[in-house]
Enzyme design. Structure first.
Site, short mmCIF file in Angstrom:
data_model
loop_
_atom_site.label_atom_id
_atom_site.label_comp_id
_atom_site.label_asym_id
_atom_site.label_seq_id
_atom_site.Cartn_x
_atom_site.Cartn_y
_atom_site.Cartn_z
N ASP A 358 0.55 -10.39 -9.89
CA ASP A 358 -0.13 -9.20 -9.40
C ASP A 358 -1.33 -9.66 -8.58
O ASP A 358 -1.70 -10.84 -8.60
CB ASP A 358 -0.57 -8.36 -10.61
CG ASP A 358 -1.29 -7.09 -10.18
OD1 ASP A 358 -0.87 -6.47 -9.20
OD2 ASP A 358 -2.29 -6.74 -10.84
N PHE A 501 -9.06 11.60 1.29
CA PHE A 501 -8.30 10.42 1.67
C PHE A 501 -6.87 10.52 1.16
O PHE A 501 -6.62 11.05 0.09
CB PHE A 501 -8.99 9.19 1.05
CG PHE A 501 -8.22 7.92 1.22
CD1 PHE A 501 -8.45 7.09 2.28
CD2 PHE A 501 -7.26 7.54 0.28
CE1 PHE A 501 -7.74 5.91 2.44
CE2 PHE A 501 -6.55 6.37 0.41
CZ PHE A 501 -6.79 5.54 1.50
#
Length: 1104
Positions: A358, A501
Site C-alpha cells: 500500500d 471537491f
C-alpha cells in the site's frame, strides 16, 4: 443468531434464500430477528474449552504421518506381527501430539486475546443500556461518540428519531455506493453513501450521533471485502507432504522386497530351523511372508518422520521469538515492537519474490509539510540543496515569533516570503487568504491561542497551517461564516456557497462576502484544471508558474485562483443552484453545469507544493530489496499523480523510465512488443477493466516485464485479485504489506501478510501474519530473519532425513543376515530414544542458532537472499542427495562394525562376537557419526550448540551404562536384557578403533565432495566470502527533476458538512484530542529526515 440459524438450516438440507432487499425497523428486535439477519458477533478463535481436545486431535490425525503412527501402534499390539514393544511407538506419538496441542492452544489464546479488545468494546444502545458490540443486532439504534471505533455498518444522524423503517440493498462489497430509503413519519428520504458509517471507520469531528444498525458482523461491507481466511502453508510444507508420500511408497517397496526375501528364505532354509523354532499351526511360507511385511513396516517406521512435524513447529516457534525480541525492529516513539502473529510461516520470509505494498501510511507517514509556493510569478521556498549553507550547516528556520497564533512546529526556510507578506504585498496576502478560507477544516481551540485543526485530509491541514503561520489564521466557522485573523486583525466572512471537491472536478471553491461587501470566489485544485479556467490576461503568469512547477521535486501541487462576483449575477446563480440541488433527477449533472459556469475566467494567484513525507529509511529499504531481486508493486486507491510522486521520492521510479499508463479498454497485447524492445519501463494500471478474465494474462505479462508497477485507483478486493493473479500464474512467494482496513483482503490473499501499526487503526495488524511500526523494518524481517529461518529449516530437513534414513537403512542391510525375520539391529530403548533424546537437541540447536553470516553481512550483500527464491537449499533433488548419502553411510555403519565384530575376542580371550555386542557397537557408531556430521553442517557455534552436542553423547553413554547394568536387569528382567554388554564391549581398544574408522569413512567423502563442489560450482555464499564489510555512508537522497503533479487526498461530501450545523456540538475541553498533530514526533515538526542503514550500527553479538 441469524448466521447460526442459517448454518443449521443448510445442515438440515434446506437451501438458504438469497437476500434481495434488506428490510428493518428501528428499535424493533422481534421484527428484525424474524429475518434471521447476522448479528455482530465474529468468532476470533478456533476452539473452546469443550471442543479443543476432539477438534485438535482430529486436525492432528489428518496429518498422514500421525495417522500412520497410530496405525503402527495398533499393529504392535498384535504379537504375531510385532517384534518391537508397543511403547517404542506410543511414547513418541503421545509426546508429539501433546506438544503440538500445547502449541495450537497457545496460538488460539493469543489470537483470541488480540481481537478481544475490539470485540467487547461497549457502546450505548438507545432505550436499553450500555451493551457490548458483539450483542448489537440489526435495527438497534446505537449512540456513537467522537473518536469511537465503528464495528457495524449503520446509517447515522445527530437527530435520528426513535422509529422508522429502512429498505436498502442486501449485503455486498461495494464501498463506494449504498442505496436505500428511510421512511419516517410518512415521509420517505433517500439514503446514499454519505449517510452511512462503515465498519472500520472512526467517528471524527462530532461529539455524538445516533445510528441504526443496517449490517452486522459478516454482512458489513468491510467483512465482505476482507476475503476468506485461509490456512496458510509454506512451500516447504507442501514439499514435505509430497516427500512424505514418496517416503510411504519407498517404505512399502522396501517392506515388499524384505517380505519376498522372507518367503524365499522360509522355502529354502526355514525348514532347517523348525526343530528348535517350531512354526505355529497353519503358518506356511506365504503367511510368514505376509506377516513379515507388516513386521518390517513397524521395524522401518523411522523412515517416516514422526517427530518431524513437532520439531518443525519448535523451530518455527523459536524463530518467531527472535522476531518478537529483536530490538532493532522496535519503534520507541509508539512503544511498538515487531510481532510474529503466526509461527508457521517463518521460512517463507526467506523466499519472497513479489511484494505488494500500500502507499499511504505504509510508504509514507501520511504527514504533509508545506515546502514551496509560487506567488504572482515568484517562487518561494528553496530547493533541497539550497537548505544548506557553504559550511554544510542547515540554514536557519524562519522565526514566526511575531505571530502569536503561529504553530511552533511549522518550519520554513525562506525569509523573503515572510517579508513579502508583512510588507503588505496584495497578491501574497490574497494567496494566504485563499488558503485560510477555501477548505473544510474544523478548528479546535482548547485554550486561548492554542489552535488545533481537524482536517479530513493532511493536505488541507498543511495548507491551512501554512496560512496560519504567515499571518492568516483560520480561527472558527459556523455554517454561514468563517472567522479568520488576518495580520492580527479579526475578520468574519459570510460563507455563501461551497462548491465541493470530487475526483472528476479535482478542485473545490468557496464563495464568500467580506465585511466590506465584496463577493469573491476562491478556488484551488489541480494545476491543469485551474489553468484551463483562467482569464486570458493570466497567460504570461501561467507560463511562469508552470516553469516553477516543472523544477519541483516531485511534490504534491495545487494551483490557486480567485474571481470577483457581481451581486445580481450571484443571486440569480444561487437560485438556479437551489433548484438543481433539490432536483430528484439529474441533480449531479445540473450542479456540475452550474459549477462550470461560475468557475471560469479566474485570476491566478499562484501554486503550492506540499510534501507527503516518507517514513524513515523507505528509499534504502526499497533499494536493498531490489538488490535481493524482490519485485515491489504498489497497489493504491489513490490517483496516479499521488502514487507517481511517492514513487520518485522513494527511488522506485527514475527519470530514464518510460511510462506506460493502461487506461480504458486498451489492447494490452500491443504493449508487449514495445516493452520487450526497450527497458526500463514503468507501468501504471487502472485495475477496473484490466482484471477482466480476457485481459488478466496480458496485464500479468506486461507488468512482469516492467521494472516498476503501480496500480492506481484499486478497491480492496481488486488488490487481492492482483495478488492472487501473481500467485496463480507466477508460482512465486508473495508478501503484502499495508496499514489500513482497506488492505486486509490483500494481506489475507498473499502468502505472507504484514501489517503496519500506523494511524489507520488495527484492522491490518489483526489480519496479518507479522506486524511492526515502520516499513524500513521489512528489510530486516526478510534479509535477516527470513533468510536465517529458511537456511535453518533447510539444514534441519536435510540433516533430519539423513539421520533417519541412515538409521533405517542399517535395519534393511541387517535383514539379509537374520533370515528376514524382522529382528532389529539396535536395542529397543535405543530405538525409542534415538529421535526423542539422543539426536533431538543437537539438531534443534543447529536449527535455532545457526547463521552463515551475521546481520551486517546480510545487509551488505542482499544477493545472499536469492537462493531462497530459487529453492536451492532444499528441494526434491536435495532430498534424493540425502537418500544417497544415507545409503552410503548406512553401508559403512553396518558392514564395518559387522566385519570388526565377526569372530572377535576380548583381550582376555573371551568371545564378544554376539548380537548384543554388535548392536551396541552399531548404535554407538551411528550416534557418533550423526554428531560429527552435524558439526560439519554447523556454521555458527554457540555455547548452547556445544552443550547439546556433548550433552547428547554424554546422555547416551549414561543411559546405556544404566540400562545395561545388573540392577536394571534384576528389577525389569524382560525389559532390559542387555546385561553387562556395555562394560564388556566398550573397554576394548578394537571397539573404539572401529568407531573411529567408521566415522572417518563416513565423514571424509563428505568433506572431499564439499571441497570439490566449492571449487567447481561455488554458491553465492562462497562467491561473497569477502572481508567483513566496513560501514559506509549512505548516498545522498536523489533530487528528481520530474515535474510535480496534482495529488490531493480530499474526499467529496465535506462541503455539505461544513455548511450544516452537525459539527457545532462541541466536546468538553478536557476530553479533546488533537488528531492532526503529534507533538512528540519530529516528523510532525517538519524536521529533516536522516536515513541510516543497518550497516552503520556498531556490530553487536551475532546471535539473533
Amino acid at each position: 443468531m441469524g448466521s447460526v440459524a442459517s448454518y443449521f438450516g443448510q445442515l438440515c438440507g434446506g437451501e438458504e434464500k438469497k437476500e434481495e432487499e434488506r428490510h428493518l425497523r428501528a428499535n424493533d428486535r422481534p421484527f428484525n430477528l424474524s429475518y434471521n439477519y447476522a448479528n455482530n458477533a465474529i468468532k476470533t478463535s478456533k476452539y473452546n474449552i469443550f471442543s479443543f481436545l476432539p477438534c485438535n486431535l482430529f486436525e492432528q490425525f489428518r496429518r498422514l504421518a500421525n495417522a500412520y503412527f497410530l496405525f503402527l501402534m495398533l499393529l504392535q499390539l498384535i504379537p504375531q506381527v510385532s517384534s518391537l514393544s508397543w511403547f517404542t511407538t506410543a511414547v513418541p506419538l503421545i509426546l508429539v501430539l501433546s506438544m503440538t496441542a500445547v502449541k495450537d492452544a497457545s496460538d488460539d489464546i493469543v489470537s483470541r486475546n488480540c481481537n478481544l479488545k475490539n470485540k467487547y468494546l461497549n457502546n450505548s444502545v438507545l432505550g436499553q443500556k450500555t451493551e457490548k458490540w458483539k450483542n448489537v443486532q440489526v435495527g438497534d439504534i446505537i449512540k456513537l461518540e467522537n473518536n469511537q471505533f465503528v464495528t457495524v455498518t449503520c446509517t447515522a444522524d445527530a437527530n435520528l428519531s426513535l422509529s422508522g423503517e429502512v429498505r436498502c440493498e442486501p449485503p455486498n462489497n461495494r464501498l463506494d455506493k449504498f442505496k436505500g430509503t428511510l421512511t419516517l413519519d410518512g415521509q420517505t428520504y433517500s439514503l446514499d453513501n454519505d449517510k452511512v458509517l462503515l465498519r472500520g471507520c472512526t467517528l471524527r469531528n462530532t461529539e455524538w450521533c445516533f445510528g441504526v444498525v443496517v449490517f452486522g458482523g459478516p454482512d458489513t461491507k468491510l467483512m465482505q471485502n476482507s476475503g476468506k481466511t485461509t490456512f496458510k502453508r509454506t512451500s516447504i510444507d507442501h514439499l514435505m507432504n509430497v516427500l512424505v508420500l514418496c517416503i510411504f511408497g519407498f517404505l512399502a517397496s522396501m517392506c515388499t522386497v524384505l517380505a519376498i526375501g522372507n518367503g524365499i528364505w522360509e522355502v529354502r532354509e526355514g525348514s532347517v530351523f523348525t526343530v528348535f523354532l517350531p512354526r505355529d499351526e497353519g503358518v506356511n511360507a506365504a503367511l510368514s511372508s505376509f506377516l513379515s511385511f507388516w513386521s518390517y513396516v513397524i521395524i522401518l517406521n523411522t523412515v517416516v518422520p514422526i517427530s518431524l512435524y513437532v520439531s518443525v513447529e519448535i523451530i518455527r516457534l523459536g524463530n518467531s521469538f527472535y522476531i518478537d525480541w529483536d530490538r532493532k525492529m522496535y519503534y520507541p516513539k509508539n512503544d511498538t515492537p515487531a510481532q510474529a502473529r503466526t509461527t508457521t510461516l517463518n521460512e517463507e520470509l526467506g523466499q519472497i519474490k513479489y511484494i505488494f505494498s500500500d502507499k499511504t501510511g505504509t510508504l509514507t507517514q501520511n504527514i504533509m509539510t508545506f515546502n514551496r509556493c509560487s506567488i504572482n510569478g515568484k517562487a518561494y521556498g528553496e530547493q533541497l540543496w539550497e537548505l544548506f549553507d557553504f559550511s554544510g550547516q542547515r540554514t536557519e528556520r524562519v522565526d514566526f515569533s511575531w505571530n502569536r497564533l503561529a504553530d511552533p512546529k511549522f518550519m520554513f526556510h525562506d525569509y523573503s516570503l515572510v517579508e513579502t507578506v508583512r510588507e503588505g504585498n496584495l497578491e501574497a496576502q490574497a494567496f494566504f487568504r485563499l488558503l485560510a478560507l477555501c477548505h473544510t477544516v474544523m478548528p479546535e481551540e482548547k485554550k486561548e491561542g492554542e489552535l488545533y485543526y481537524q482536517a479530513q485530509s493532511p493536505d488541507e491541514g498543511a495548507l491551512v497551517t501554512a496560512a496560519r503561520n504567515f499571518g492568516f489564521v483560520f480561527r472558527s466557522r459556523t455554517p454561514e461564516t468563517i472567522t479568520a485573523v488576518e495580520m492580527d486583525r479579526s475578520v468574519t466572512y459570510e460563507l455563501l456557497a461551497v462548491l465541493d471537491f470530487n475526483n472528476v472536478r479535482k478542485r473545490m471553491s468557496v464563495i464568500v462576502r467580506s465585511p466590506e461587501g465584496k463577493v469573491t470566489l476562491f478556488c484551488k485544485g489541480a494545476d491543469t484544471i485551474i489553468f484551463e479556467r483562467l482569464h486570458p490576461s493570466c497567460n504570461k503568469l501561467k507560463e511562469i508558474t508552470i516553469g516553477h512547477l516543472n523544477v519541483s521535486d516531485g511534490l504534491r501541487t495545487l494551483a490557486l485562483a480567485y474571481k470577483d462576483l457581481d451581486e445580481r449575477y450571484l443571486e440569480d446563480w444561487k437560485q438556479r443552484h437551489h433548484e438543481a440541488s433539490t432536483a430528484m433527477e439529474g441533480r449531479e449533472e445540473r450542479l456540475d453545469e452550474l459549477y462550470e459556469e461560475i468557475e471560469k475566467d479566474l485570476l491566478l494567484l499562484g501554486a503550492t507544493a506540499v510534501e507527503d513525507k516518507l517514513q524513515d529509511g523507505v528509499p534504502q529499504t526499497i533499494e536493498q530489496l531490489a538488490k535481493a531481486d524482490i519485485k515491489i508493486w504498489v497497489l493504491t486507491g489513490d490517483k496516479q499523480e499521488t502514487a507517481e510522486n511517492i514513487g520518485y521520492s522513494c527511488n522506485m521510479l527514475r527519470e530514464e523510465m518510460r511510462d506506460i499508463f493502461v487506461r480504458g479498454m486498451v489492447a494490452l497485447g500491443g504493449l508487449l512488443t514495445s516493452v520487450r524492445s526497450c527497458t526500463p519501463f514503468l507501468l501504471y494500471c487502472s485495475q477496473a477493466f484490466a482484471l477482466e478474465k480476457n485481459l488478466q494474462m496480458e496485464l500479468l505479462r506486461t507488468a512482469c516485464m516492467c521494472q516498476t508497477v503501480i496500480c492506481c485507483r484499486v478497491t480492496p478486493l481488486q488488490k487481492a485479485q492482483v495478488v492472487q493473479l501473481v500467485k496463480k500464474y507466477k508460482q512465486a512467494v508473495t508478501l503484502a504489506i499495508g496499514d489500513g482496513a482497506n488492505d486486509v483482503s490483500m494481506i489475507k490473499a498473499a502468502h505472507i501478510g504484514v501489517g503496519i501499526s500506523g494511524q489507520e487503526g488495527m484492522q491490518a495488524v489483526l489480519s496479518s501474519d507479522y506486524s511492526f511500526a515502520q516499513f524500513r523494518y521489512l528489510q530486516r524481517l526478510l534479509l535477516v530473519h527470513g533468510r536465517w529461518s529458511y537456511l535453518r529449516m533447510c539444514k534441519f530437513l536435510r540433516y533430519f532425513f539423513y539421520k533417519n534414513f541412515t538409521f533405517t537403512f542399517v535395519h534393511f542391510w541387517y535383514a539379509f543376515f537374520c533370515g528376514f525375520s524382522a529382528q532389529t539391529v539396535y536395542d529397543e530403548w535405543f530405538i525409542t530414544l534415538y529421535n526423542l533424546v539422543y539426536t533431538a537437541l543437537p539438531v534443534l540447536g543447529l536449527s535455532l542458532f545457526d547463521q552463515d553470516v551475521n546481520d551486517r553481512w546480510s545487509f551488505q550483500y542482499p544477493q545472499l537472499y536469492t537462493p531462497g527464491q530459487l529453492n536451492l537449499y532444499f528441494s526434491k533433488k536435495a532430498f534424493v542427495r540425502c537418500m544417497l548419502h544415507s545409503c552410503y553411510s548406512s553401508l559403512i555403519l553396518f558392514f564395518i562394525p559387522w566385519a570388526a565384530i565377526y569372530d572377535t575376542v576380548r583381550d582376555d580371550g573371551k568371545d564378544i562376537a554376539d548380537y548384543q555386542s554388535f548392536a551396541l557397537l552399531a548404535q554407538t557408531c551411528l550416534l557418533v557419526v550423526m554428531n560429527v556430521q552435524l558439526c560439519l553442517d554447523t556454521d555458527y557455534w554457540t555455547a548452547v550448540n556445544q552443550f547439546f552436542v556433548w550433552g547428547s553423547l554424554a546422555a547416551y553413554f549414561a543411559v546405556t551404562f544404566t540400562m545395561y547394568s545388573n540392577g536394571m536387569f534384576l528389577i525389569f528382567t524382560s525389559s532390559f536384557p542387555f546385561i553387562g554388554t556395555a562394560r564388556n564391549s566398550l573397554n576394548q581398544p578394537n571397539v573404539w578403533l572401529t568407531i573411529f574408522l567408521t566415522s572417518l569413512l563416513c565423514i571424509l567423502p563428505v568433506v572431499a565432495f564439499r571441497f570439490i563442489l566449492i571449487q567447481l560450482r561455488p554458491t553465492i555464499n562462497d562467491k561473497e566470502a569477502l572481508p567483513a564489510p566496513t560501514p559506509r555512508r549512505p548516498p545522498a537522497r536523489r533530487i528528481s527533476t520530474r515535474r510535480s503533479g496534482y495529488a490531493f487526498s480530499h474526499s467529496q461530501g465535506y462541503g455539505d458538512l461544513v455548511t450544516s450545523r452537525k459539527f457545532l456540538q462541541r466536546l468538553p475541553l478536557w476530553s479533546r484530542q488533537a488528531p492532526f498533530t503529534q507533538t512528540d514526533s519530529p516528523l510532525a515538526q517538519n524536521q529533516p529526515q536522516h536515513y541510516r542503514t543497518i550497516a552503520e550500527e556498531p556490530e553487536e553479538s551475532q546471535s539473533p
